[in-house]
Design a protein around this motif. Structure first.
Motif, mmCIF file in Angstrom:
data_model
loop_
_atom_site.group_PDB
_atom_site.id
_atom_site.type_symbol
_atom_site.label_atom_id
_atom_site.label_comp_id
_atom_site.label_asym_id
_atom_site.label_seq_id
_atom_site.Cartn_x
_atom_site.Cartn_y
_atom_site.Cartn_z
ATOM 1 N N TYR A 56 2.549 -6.294 5.628
ATOM 2 C CA TYR A 56 3.955 -6.072 5.295
ATOM 3 C C TYR A 56 4.273 -4.574 5.444
ATOM 4 O O TYR A 56 3.370 -3.733 5.358
ATOM 5 N N PRO A 57 5.548 -4.208 5.601
ATOM 6 C CA PRO A 57 5.898 -2.791 5.806
ATOM 7 C C PRO A 57 6.004 -1.980 4.515
ATOM 8 O O PRO A 57 6.491 -0.852 4.548
ATOM 9 N N GLY A 58 5.582 -2.529 3.389
ATOM 10 C CA GLY A 58 5.616 -1.793 2.132
ATOM 11 C C GLY A 58 4.344 -2.041 1.340
ATOM 12 O O GLY A 58 3.362 -2.596 1.854
ATOM 13 N N PHE A 59 4.350 -1.614 0.087
ATOM 14 C CA PHE A 59 3.203 -1.874 -0.772
ATOM 15 C C PHE A 59 3.691 -2.235 -2.172
ATOM 16 O O PHE A 59 4.866 -2.054 -2.512
ATOM 17 N N VAL A 60 2.790 -2.747 -2.982
ATOM 18 C CA VAL A 60 3.113 -3.193 -4.335
ATOM 19 C C VAL A 60 2.340 -2.335 -5.331
ATOM 20 O O VAL A 60 1.126 -2.147 -5.181
ATOM 21 N N LEU B 218 7.803 -3.575 -5.769
ATOM 22 C CA LEU B 218 7.746 -3.428 -4.323
ATOM 23 C C LEU B 218 8.310 -2.069 -3.923
ATOM 24 O O LEU B 218 9.431 -1.712 -4.303
ATOM 25 N N LEU B 219 7.552 -1.309 -3.154
ATOM 26 C CA LEU B 219 7.935 0.046 -2.767
ATOM 27 C C LEU B 219 7.753 0.222 -1.262
ATOM 28 O O LEU B 219 6.872 -0.400 -0.652
ATOM 29 N N PHE C 89 11.424 -1.862 6.560
ATOM 30 C CA PHE C 89 11.581 -2.074 5.124
ATOM 31 C C PHE C 89 13.055 -1.889 4.755
ATOM 32 O O PHE C 89 13.597 -0.800 4.894
ATOM 33 N N PRO C 90 13.735 -2.946 4.259
ATOM 34 C CA PRO C 90 15.154 -2.799 3.904
ATOM 35 C C PRO C 90 15.311 -2.077 2.572
ATOM 36 O O PRO C 90 14.506 -2.242 1.647
#
Length: 280
Positions: free
Chosen positions: A183-187, A149-150, A63-64
């Protein structure tokens, strides 16, 4: 020694040492303030502009930091069978649960390899409930999702939240539970729409409305070392003054010991003469 310390020159020396120590303490405070540095504050209006999720984040990568807090949009569908409650979440001071549901993203790149699925998913925190019984199913059909996006949260070690529960929004744990590519994050969702119409949340599901996160605090250890060093200098200035007073006091004692005893001066002693010998 107090009498020596009260000499005018040592009183002046104490005042100078105190002033010097004060300057050193101020320098220490300045260095300490610089030792705690914040990341650049999140005031870029670009993060509030909604951008496509597929252009901001790539599945199967780290995650950038540049993608964090970005408002994104995505089209896809929820899977009601892939939903968990994340416990210990506060809303207006009340502890409750986040409702987190798997969302299949249309047009997302597909991962390849062992365990990869045909679709790529992302966890979506849809809202907050006070009681687990209040968490209903997500809307069905094709959904147009908008949210913040987190990055993935860290899993809580040695904690088993139970079936249908989670201790954190940890992508690594969720993909193992749901058995999907993600994906490497969540919303954190802010709105859901279907066929161009915004869907209202159920009455018991409260919106999260998560703002851009505050900047992280970082410690500059070099400045922290300098702040401690200035405190040492302040104490050393007072020690030097005390040492000089102690040396002066010691010299005074030595001078007093070297002075002759004036109670019986040698010049006033009577001359001692030998008695005359009596001639026979």
């Amino acid at each position: 020694m107090l009498k020596t310390a009260l000499k005018p020159r040592w009183i002046a020396g104490l005042i100078f040492a105190l002033l010097l120590s004060g300057v050193f303490v101020l320098l220490s405070q300045w260095q300490f303030g610089r030792s705690t540095q914040s990341d650049a504050p999140v005031d870029d209006p670009a993060v509030e502009q909604v951008k496509p999720l597929t252009g901001q984040l790539q599945p199967g990568t780290f995650f950038p930091g540049s993608a964090s807090d970005q408002m994104v949009s995505a089209k896809g569908s929820y899977d009601p069978a892939k939903q968990v409650l994340v416990e210990g979440r506060l809303l207006a001071g009340q502890k409750g649960y986040w409702v987190v549901t798997a969302f299949a993203v249309d047009g997302a790149p597909a991962l390849h390899g062992v365990g990869a699925t045909a679709k790529t998913w992302i966890p979506v925190a849809r809202g907050w409930v006070a009681d687990p019984a209040q968490a209903g199913p997500p809307p069905s059909g094709t959904i147009e999702l908008t949210g913040r996006l987190l990055p993935s949260e860290a899993p809580v070690p040695n904690v088993d939240a139970g079936a249908g529960r989670a201790s954190a929004v940890s992508v690594a744990e969720l993909i193992n539970t749901w058995e999907v590519s993600s994906y490497p994050g969540f919303v954190a969702a802010t709105s859901e729409a279907s066929e161009g119409k915004t869907l209202a949340l159920p009455a018991q599901l409260k919106p999260l409305n998560i703002p851009a996160q505050p900047p992280n605090q970082q410690i500059n250890w070099l400045n922290l070392f300098y702040s401690v060093e200035w405190v040492v200098f302040a104490g050393f200035a007072l020690y030097v003054w005390w040492r000089m007073v102690a040396d002066d006091y010691r010299r005074t004692l030595e001078e007093d010991d070297e002075e002759p005893d004036d109670e019986f001066p040698s010049d006033d002693l009577p001359a001692i003469t030998k008695p005359e010998q009596v001639k026979p």
